[in-house]
Design a protein around this motif. Structure first.
Motif, PDB file in Angstrom:
ATOM      1  N   SER A  24     -12.035   7.867   2.035  1.00  0.00           N
ATOM      2  CA  SER A  24     -11.083   7.076   1.252  1.00  0.00           C
ATOM      3  C   SER A  24     -10.436   5.975   2.077  1.00  0.00           C
ATOM      4  CB  SER A  24     -10.009   7.997   0.666  1.00  0.00           C
ATOM      5  OG  SER A  24     -10.570   8.952  -0.195  1.00  0.00           O
ATOM      6  N   VAL A  25     -10.054   6.291   3.326  1.00  0.00           N
ATOM      7  CA  VAL A  25      -9.422   5.283   4.180  1.00  0.00           C
ATOM      8  C   VAL A  25     -10.419   4.169   4.510  1.00  0.00           C
ATOM      9  CG1 VAL A  25      -8.408   4.856   6.452  1.00  0.00           C
ATOM     10  CG2 VAL A  25      -7.721   6.871   5.139  1.00  0.00           C
ATOM     11  N   MET A  26     -11.644   4.550   4.835  1.00  0.00           N
ATOM     12  CA  MET A  26     -12.635   3.539   5.212  1.00  0.00           C
ATOM     13  C   MET A  26     -13.093   2.711   4.016  1.00  0.00           C
ATOM     14  SD  MET A  26     -14.876   5.429   8.171  1.00  0.00           S
ATOM     15  CE  MET A  26     -15.638   3.880   8.648  1.00  0.00           C
ATOM     16  N   LYS A  27     -12.951   3.269   2.814  1.00  0.00           N
ATOM     17  CA  LYS A  27     -13.260   2.477   1.622  1.00  0.00           C
ATOM     18  C   LYS A  27     -12.250   1.352   1.472  1.00  0.00           C
ATOM     19  CE  LYS A  27     -13.953   3.004  -3.369  1.00  0.00           C
ATOM     20  NZ  LYS A  27     -13.937   3.963  -4.512  1.00  0.00           N
ATOM     21  N   GLN A  28     -11.002   1.615   1.858  1.00  0.00           N
ATOM     22  CA  GLN A  28      -9.951   0.599   1.745  1.00  0.00           C
ATOM     23  C   GLN A  28      -9.879  -0.282   2.990  1.00  0.00           C
ATOM     24  OE1 GLN A  28      -6.221   2.243   0.532  1.00  0.00           O
ATOM     25  NE2 GLN A  28      -5.138   0.309   0.564  1.00  0.00           N
ATOM     26  N   PHE A  29     -10.106   0.325   4.160  1.00  0.00           N
ATOM     27  CA  PHE A  29     -10.051  -0.418   5.435  1.00  0.00           C
ATOM     28  C   PHE A  29     -11.363  -0.152   6.166  1.00  0.00           C
ATOM     29  CE2 PHE A  29      -5.760   1.206   4.447  1.00  0.00           C
ATOM     30  CZ  PHE A  29      -5.120  -0.002   4.182  1.00  0.00           C
ATOM     31  N   ALA A  30     -12.281  -1.100   6.105  1.00  0.00           N
ATOM     32  CA  ALA A  30     -13.651  -0.879   6.597  1.00  0.00           C
ATOM     33  C   ALA A  30     -13.696  -0.606   8.096  1.00  0.00           C
ATOM     34  CB  ALA A  30     -14.526  -2.078   6.255  1.00  0.00           C
ATOM     35  N   SER A  31     -12.720  -1.132   8.832  1.00  0.00           N
ATOM     36  CA  SER A  31     -12.724  -0.949  10.287  1.00  0.00           C
ATOM     37  C   SER A  31     -11.325  -0.601  10.764  1.00  0.00           C
ATOM     38  CB  SER A  31     -13.198  -2.220  10.985  1.00  0.00           C
ATOM     39  OG  SER A  31     -12.245  -3.262  10.814  1.00  0.00           O
ATOM     40  N   LEU A  32     -11.266  -0.133  12.005  1.00  0.00           N
ATOM     41  CA  LEU A  32      -9.964   0.160  12.605  1.00  0.00           C
ATOM     42  C   LEU A  32      -9.117  -1.100  12.679  1.00  0.00           C
ATOM     43  CD1 LEU A  32      -8.013   2.048  14.107  1.00  0.00           C
ATOM     44  CD2 LEU A  32      -9.248   1.521  16.217  1.00  0.00           C
ATOM     45  N   ASP A  33      -9.736  -2.230  12.970  1.00  0.00           N
ATOM     46  CA  ASP A  33      -8.986  -3.494  13.044  1.00  0.00           C
ATOM     47  C   ASP A  33      -8.360  -3.837  11.689  1.00  0.00           C
ATOM     48  OD1 ASP A  33      -9.541  -3.822  15.700  1.00  0.00           O
ATOM     49  OD2 ASP A  33     -11.251  -5.180  15.378  1.00  0.00           O
ATOM     50  N   ASP A  34      -9.106  -3.598  10.607  1.00  0.00           N
ATOM     51  CA  ASP A  34      -8.548  -3.858   9.275  1.00  0.00           C
ATOM     52  C   ASP A  34      -7.313  -2.998   9.027  1.00  0.00           C
ATOM     53  OD1 ASP A  34     -10.571  -5.644   8.737  1.00  0.00           O
ATOM     54  OD2 ASP A  34     -11.826  -4.201   7.666  1.00  0.00           O
ATOM     55  N   PHE A  35      -7.412  -1.734   9.411  1.00  0.00           N
ATOM     56  CA  PHE A  35      -6.276  -0.844   9.198  1.00  0.00           C
ATOM     57  C   PHE A  35      -5.091  -1.270  10.065  1.00  0.00           C
ATOM     58  CE2 PHE A  35      -3.858   2.935  10.538  1.00  0.00           C
ATOM     59  CZ  PHE A  35      -3.332   3.297   9.311  1.00  0.00           C
ATOM     60  N   LEU A  36      -5.353  -1.575  11.338  1.00  0.00           N
ATOM     61  CA  LEU A  36      -4.263  -1.968  12.244  1.00  0.00           C
ATOM     62  C   LEU A  36      -3.574  -3.232  11.738  1.00  0.00           C
ATOM     63  CD1 LEU A  36      -5.912  -1.329  15.730  1.00  0.00           C
ATOM     64  CD2 LEU A  36      -4.218   0.087  14.557  1.00  0.00           C
ATOM     65  N   LYS A  37      -4.367  -4.184  11.237  1.00  0.00           N
ATOM     66  CA  LYS A  37      -3.792  -5.428  10.722  1.00  0.00           C
ATOM     67  C   LYS A  37      -2.843  -5.130   9.559  1.00  0.00           C
ATOM     68  CE  LYS A  37      -5.215 -10.060   9.147  1.00  0.00           C
ATOM     69  NZ  LYS A  37      -4.446 -10.115   7.893  1.00  0.00           N
ATOM     70  N   ARG A  38      -3.305  -4.302   8.629  1.00  0.00           N
ATOM     71  CA  ARG A  38      -2.456  -3.973   7.471  1.00  0.00           C
ATOM     72  C   ARG A  38      -1.221  -3.189   7.909  1.00  0.00           C
ATOM     73  NH1 ARG A  38      -2.076  -2.034   2.184  1.00  0.00           N
ATOM     74  NH2 ARG A  38       0.146  -2.282   1.831  1.00  0.00           N
ATOM     75  N   TRP A  39      -1.402  -2.257   8.821  1.00  0.00           N
ATOM     76  CA  TRP A  39      -0.291  -1.433   9.282  1.00  0.00           C
ATOM     77  C   TRP A  39       0.776  -2.288   9.960  1.00  0.00           C
ATOM     78  CZ3 TRP A  39       0.932   3.683   8.675  1.00  0.00           C
ATOM     79  CH2 TRP A  39       1.929   4.222   9.494  1.00  0.00           C
ATOM     80  N   ASN A  40       0.354  -3.180  10.817  1.00  0.00           N
ATOM     81  CA  ASN A  40       1.299  -4.014  11.559  1.00  0.00           C
ATOM     82  C   ASN A  40       1.996  -5.037  10.670  1.00  0.00           C
ATOM     83  OD1 ASN A  40       0.813  -2.751  14.050  1.00  0.00           O
ATOM     84  ND2 ASN A  40      -0.980  -4.049  14.452  1.00  0.00           N
ATOM     85  N   GLU A  41       1.303  -5.481   9.595  1.00  0.00           N
ATOM     86  CA  GLU A  41       1.896  -6.485   8.716  1.00  0.00           C
ATOM     87  C   GLU A  41       2.837  -5.888   7.683  1.00  0.00           C
ATOM     88  OE1 GLU A  41      -1.406  -8.487   7.005  1.00  0.00           O
ATOM     89  OE2 GLU A  41      -1.756  -9.802   8.760  1.00  0.00           O
ATOM     90  N   ALA A  42       2.710  -4.593   7.419  1.00  0.00           N
ATOM     91  CA  ALA A  42       3.505  -3.953   6.368  1.00  0.00           C
ATOM     92  C   ALA A  42       4.977  -3.925   6.755  1.00  0.00           C
ATOM     93  CB  ALA A  42       3.002  -2.535   6.114  1.00  0.00           C
ATOM     94  N   GLU A  43       5.841  -4.429   5.858  1.00  0.00           N
ATOM     95  CA  GLU A  43       7.277  -4.374   6.116  1.00  0.00           C
ATOM     96  C   GLU A  43       7.746  -2.924   6.182  1.00  0.00           C
ATOM     97  OE1 GLU A  43       9.596  -6.692   3.447  1.00  0.00           O
ATOM     98  OE2 GLU A  43       8.496  -8.550   3.821  1.00  0.00           O
ATOM     99  N   LYS A  44       7.163  -2.082   5.317  1.00  0.00           N
ATOM    100  CA  LYS A  44       7.467  -0.655   5.348  1.00  0.00           C
ATOM    101  C   LYS A  44       6.159   0.113   5.442  1.00  0.00           C
ATOM    102  CE  LYS A  44      11.983  -0.231   3.153  1.00  0.00           C
ATOM    103  NZ  LYS A  44      12.795   0.551   2.196  1.00  0.00           N
ATOM    104  N   LYS A  45       6.029   0.891   6.524  1.00  0.00           N
ATOM    105  CA  LYS A  45       4.802   1.678   6.705  1.00  0.00           C
ATOM    106  C   LYS A  45       4.678   2.736   5.611  1.00  0.00           C
ATOM    107  CE  LYS A  45       4.900  -0.575  10.604  1.00  0.00           C
ATOM    108  NZ  LYS A  45       4.334  -1.934  10.647  1.00  0.00           N
ATOM    109  N   SER A  46       5.807   3.183   5.066  1.00  0.00           N
ATOM    110  CA  SER A  46       5.768   4.208   4.022  1.00  0.00           C
ATOM    111  C   SER A  46       5.009   3.727   2.787  1.00  0.00           C
ATOM    112  CB  SER A  46       7.190   4.623   3.628  1.00  0.00           C
ATOM    113  OG  SER A  46       7.951   3.500   3.223  1.00  0.00           O
ATOM    114  N   ALA A  47       4.932   2.399   2.583  1.00  0.00           N
ATOM    115  CA  ALA A  47       4.187   1.871   1.440  1.00  0.00           C
ATOM    116  C   ALA A  47       2.702   2.198   1.578  1.00  0.00           C
ATOM    117  CB  ALA A  47       4.389   0.368   1.320  1.00  0.00           C
ATOM    118  N   ILE A  48       2.170   2.148   2.800  1.00  0.00           N
ATOM    119  CA  ILE A  48       0.765   2.493   3.025  1.00  0.00           C
ATOM    120  C   ILE A  48       0.547   3.976   2.770  1.00  0.00           C
ATOM    121  CG2 ILE A  48      -1.073   2.571   4.753  1.00  0.00           C
ATOM    122  CD1 ILE A  48       0.199   0.152   6.078  1.00  0.00           C
ATOM    123  N   ILE A  49       1.495   4.798   3.204  1.00  0.00           N
ATOM    124  CA  ILE A  49       1.383   6.242   2.982  1.00  0.00           C
ATOM    125  C   ILE A  49       1.423   6.551   1.490  1.00  0.00           C
ATOM    126  CG2 ILE A  49       2.513   8.461   3.400  1.00  0.00           C
ATOM    127  CD1 ILE A  49       3.473   7.263   6.081  1.00  0.00           C
TER     128      ILE A  49
END
Length: 798
Positions: free
Chosen positions: A647-672
């Motif tokens: 499920s995670v890799m379907k949304q974020f194809a690579s670790l870099d994609d996930f890190l980019k989204r995580w770092n840009e999120a104003e609230k990390k809880s939104a990703i959770i």
């Protein structure tokens, strides 16, 4: 100064609406709740996904929504929120309104399905927002509501002052029905999943039509006494002394609202048919509850009632419309005017999701072949052939099989909660009694505490039926377990039922949906968020049938999908202990043989055929697997770790994609929250991963999805301290941030993003949350910026 979304709404949009003539108290509703947030279950843990809200909904009156407005920050283009607003209108039909507006506080983009201006989307200035009268006139024209019918549509809901209001889908069902009747439609079908409040919806429909004097005498028909009595005492109680229940051989024509069993209005002799005592035009509205039963059959005696009052408006309610070559709801009522399915209810969080535990028993897979000349325990010569799952508890009983099923049920309850309400669906009355005995023997300690721990609740048991109300009452502990055959398939509002056991061969999709519906109620007060299905007869394979959650096809030239074993409708009833039970409700054998009440009570299972009882054949469990619902409501068997990775890799194809989204999120809880909505519960995942309890959400996701070596929350906190990150802050600010870092190490990410953490020791020693944010950090913007920077430091790679 750039205005926030909240500031745009309160400082610009609301004043503009008031200037256009909208009343702030009765016509403007801000942050309108639409859904409760999908419940996700993994293991014995649950979590809710985010609720859905509309920023602003505009109403003509409290019961008629006209438009929704999606508000965005000023920095966005005016159309930024349009697709979100259209999602409420079309994709999910959360709001059945023709107008959607998107705004950034500088102008409005209007999406007008009425095409009154000749264009679908038009940009308006802030001062050009249309008036209530303008939108109401366009709404009526769009819906085809004539001026003389407007009074019917405008009639208010019943309001008891408690603040209870129909949910969005109930409002849709009510409004669509009232508007259809206002437009002279006289046959209407509503399809709403079990547990979604069909009776409450019916009450509001009747109330509005009755108060507007559109319908003056109404008949509500059901096929179970308990349904009629519950309706009268609960949802319909506001009708008070205007309402009565029709009893056999009793007619009082002074009432306006009548409730009746089908059976109370019909009989085998002409003079006993009470409905004949009413003139054909006496009722002008008839509501038929559970209309998939006899009323759908042209040959049914129940249908005579509808034919007698043919001039009345007929509304059919069902969770499972029936479509066979002999029975068709759609042929009688027409296509459903509104459908709210189990899948929609689960996605919205109004219905409980389920997990399935499937058992494979050796004799079910391999079959049982008696030795030549073998006798059963009653001395009957067993017919020489191989018996399989289809035969067990139908033509041949393996008593140790029943004992094994009982043992597994009791083991599960011991592991979860021995007092979780449980329904065990058995093949017939005989099987239900044997299962009751087996459960009692499997937990004698519970039976010593209270002999009503397990009870057989079937049509032939007055003692069991007397306990039905106690079983379904959330505050009554006993009975805990009910063994049954058909009596509890429908008409049982078991709000706290957490376990459904299927040891009955089910091939009727209609019956399967009704049985599953016993567990779909959510009851937060009593901890009921999901239910478990234990399947010993492969009945849950019907979940995989594409017809499971859809509307059955209407018959075309006599050809449609008809499941094998679908029970034929019958126009007769049988009396069991003084209560008339529809034959359709009873436990038909596949060859329609059996005892007079349609349920096999043991011994002979049909003329010339003996049910064999074998007590010396061992039965074992050879396979067990657990299935959960994924984000698309498909049952999956993979581990939570595998599901998370996919499920995670379907949304974020690579670790870099996930890190980019995580770092840009104003609230990390939104990703959770997004991951939770997809069926990923991090607390449940931690329980599957070695040392998972010490990992934060970030490391848990990176480790499981991308194979990264994880750090514990404590290790990440220590790394921040080693880098001397806090040296840039003044003493008090540094102390507060160090305290927040320690809270993260102990409790996780949410503590950083929830300002209530400032109320906890030792942070509260610096003042109240308001004082800390204002005096220590110089305002909320500076405080929010400090938290974002702290999070970036915590999750710094390398």
């Amino acid at each position: 100064m750039e205005l926030s979304e909240t500031d745009v709404e309160t400082k610009i949009i609301i004043p503009a609406l008031k200037k256009a003539g909208w009343d702030i108290k009765t016509q403007i509703k801000q942050q309108t709740p639409l859904t409760d947030g999908r419940i996700v279950v993994r293991g014995n843990m649950t979590a809710r996904g985010p609720k859905k809200f509309a920023d602003i909904v505009l109403y003509h009156k409290a019961n008629i929504p006209l438009a929704c407005i999606e508000v965005k920050k000023q920095k966005f283009a005016v159309g930024k929120g349009m697709q979100q607003a259209l999602g409420y209108l079309e994709c999910r039909e959360l709001l059945d309104v023709p107008f959607a507006f998107s705004t950034n506080g500088k102008s409005f983009l209007c999406h007008d399905k009425t095409l009154s201006s000749g264009k679908l989307e038009t940009e308006l200035t802030i001062d050009q927002f249309p008036s209530p009268q303008d939108l109401w006139a366009k709404y009526k024209a769009h819906k085809g509501i004539a001026d003389e019918a407007a009074d019917i549509v405008e009639q208010d809901y019943y309001d008891d002052g408690s603040g209870k209001a129909p949910r969005y889908y109930q409002s849709l069902a009510i409004n669509k029905t009232v508007e259809a009747i206002a437009n002279a439609q006289d046959r209407i079908l509503l399809v709403m999943a079990t547990g979604t409040g069909k009776t409450y919806t019916a009450f509001q429909i009747i109330w509005r039509l009755w108060k507007s004097k559109t319908k003056k005498r109404i008949l509500f028909l059901a096929d179970r006494n308990i349904l009629v009595d519950q309706t009268k005492q609960q949802d319909f109680s506001p009708f008070g002394d205007k309402m009565t229940k029709i009893q056999k051989r009793m007619v009082d024509k002074s009432y306006e609202i009548y409730l009746s069993l089908y059976q109370a209005a019909t009989g085998s002799e002409e003079e006993k048919k009470i409905f004949k005592q009413f003139s054909p035009d006496f009722f002008d509205l008839i509501i038929i509850d559970e209309c998939h039963r006899g009323s759908a059959s042209e040959a049914s005696a129940w249908r005579e009632i509808l034919d007698h009052f043919s001039s009345a408006t007929h509304i059919g309610l069902t969770a499972t419309p029936k479509e066979t070559k002999d029975v068709s709801n759609i042929a009688y009522f027409g296509d459903p005017i509104y459908t709210y399915s189990l899948k929609q209810g689960i996605n919205d969080g109004f219905l409980a999701p389920y997990k399935v535990i499937k058992f494979d028993l050796d004799k079910d897979l391999e079959g049982f072949t008696p030795e030549e000349g073998q006798l059963d325990k009653n001395g009957n010569l067993i017919e020489q052939r191989t018996y399989n799952q289809r035969d067990f508890d139908h033509t041949l009983v393996l008593e140790q099989r029943t004992e094994l099923v009982a043992q597994k049920v009791v083991e599960y309850l011991k592991q979860t909660n021995p007092f979780d309400k449980t329904i065990i669906f058995c093949q017939d009355i005989d099987h239900a009694e044997r299962m009751r005995q087996a459960i009692a023997n499997a937990c004698p300690d519970r039976m010593f505490e209270n002999s009503r721990y397990v009870m057989r609740i079937t049509g032939d048991s007055p003692e069991g039926k007397a306990e039905l109300d106690n079983f379904i009452h959330p505050e009554e502990r006993y009975p805990v377990i009910a063994t049954t055959s058909k009596l509890m398939t429908t008409g049982v509002d078991a709000k706290t039922c957490k376990l459904i056991v299927l040891d009955q061969r089910i091939q009727s999709m209609t019956e399967f949906k009704q049985i599953i519906g016993r567990g779909t109620r959510v009851n937060e007060e009593f901890g009921k968020r999901y239910f478990t299905i234990m399947d010993f007869k492969k009945a849950t394979e019907l979940f995989y049938d594409p017809k499971f959650d859809g509307i059955p096809e209407q018959i075309i030239d006599g050809e449609t999908w008809t499941p094998t074993g679908e029970t034929p409708d019958d126009d007769s009833t049988v009396e069991i202990e003084g209560e008339d039970i529809p034959v359709d409700d009873l436990d038909w054998e596949e060859d329609e043989t059996g005892t007079d009440d349609g349920e096999d009570t043991g011994g002979n299972s049909g003329e010339g055929r003996t049910k064999y009882y074998v007590n010396n054949v061992a039965v074992e469990v050879v396979g067990r697997r657990i299935e959960y619902l994924d984000a698309d409501n498909n049952l999956i068997t993979e581990s939570l770790e595998d599901y998370t990775r996919k499920s995670v890799m379907k949304q974020f194809a690579s670790l870099d994609d996930f890190l980019k989204r995580w770092n840009e999120a104003e609230k990390k809880s939104a990703i959770i929250e997004e991951l939770t909505a997809q069926g990923i519960i991090l607390d449940a995942l931690r329980a599957e991963i070695p040392n998972g309890e010490s990992m934060g959400a970030f490391d848990l996701i990176c480790h499981v999805a991308y194979g990264q070596p994880p750090l514990t929350r404590r290790e990440r906190a220590e790394n921040v301290k080693k880098r001397n990150y806090f040296a840039r802050y003044e003493d008090k600010a540094r102390a507060v941030l160090e305290g927040l870092l320690d809270k993260y190490a102990d409790q996780g990410l949410n503590t950083l993003e929830d300002r209530r953490v400032l109320q906890l020791h030792p942070l509260n020693s610096f003042g109240s949350p308001v004082e800390i944010i204002r005096d220590v950090f110089g305002g909320k913007d500076n405080y929010a910026h400090a938290i974002i920077e702290l999070e970036q430091e915590i999750f710094k790679q390398g």
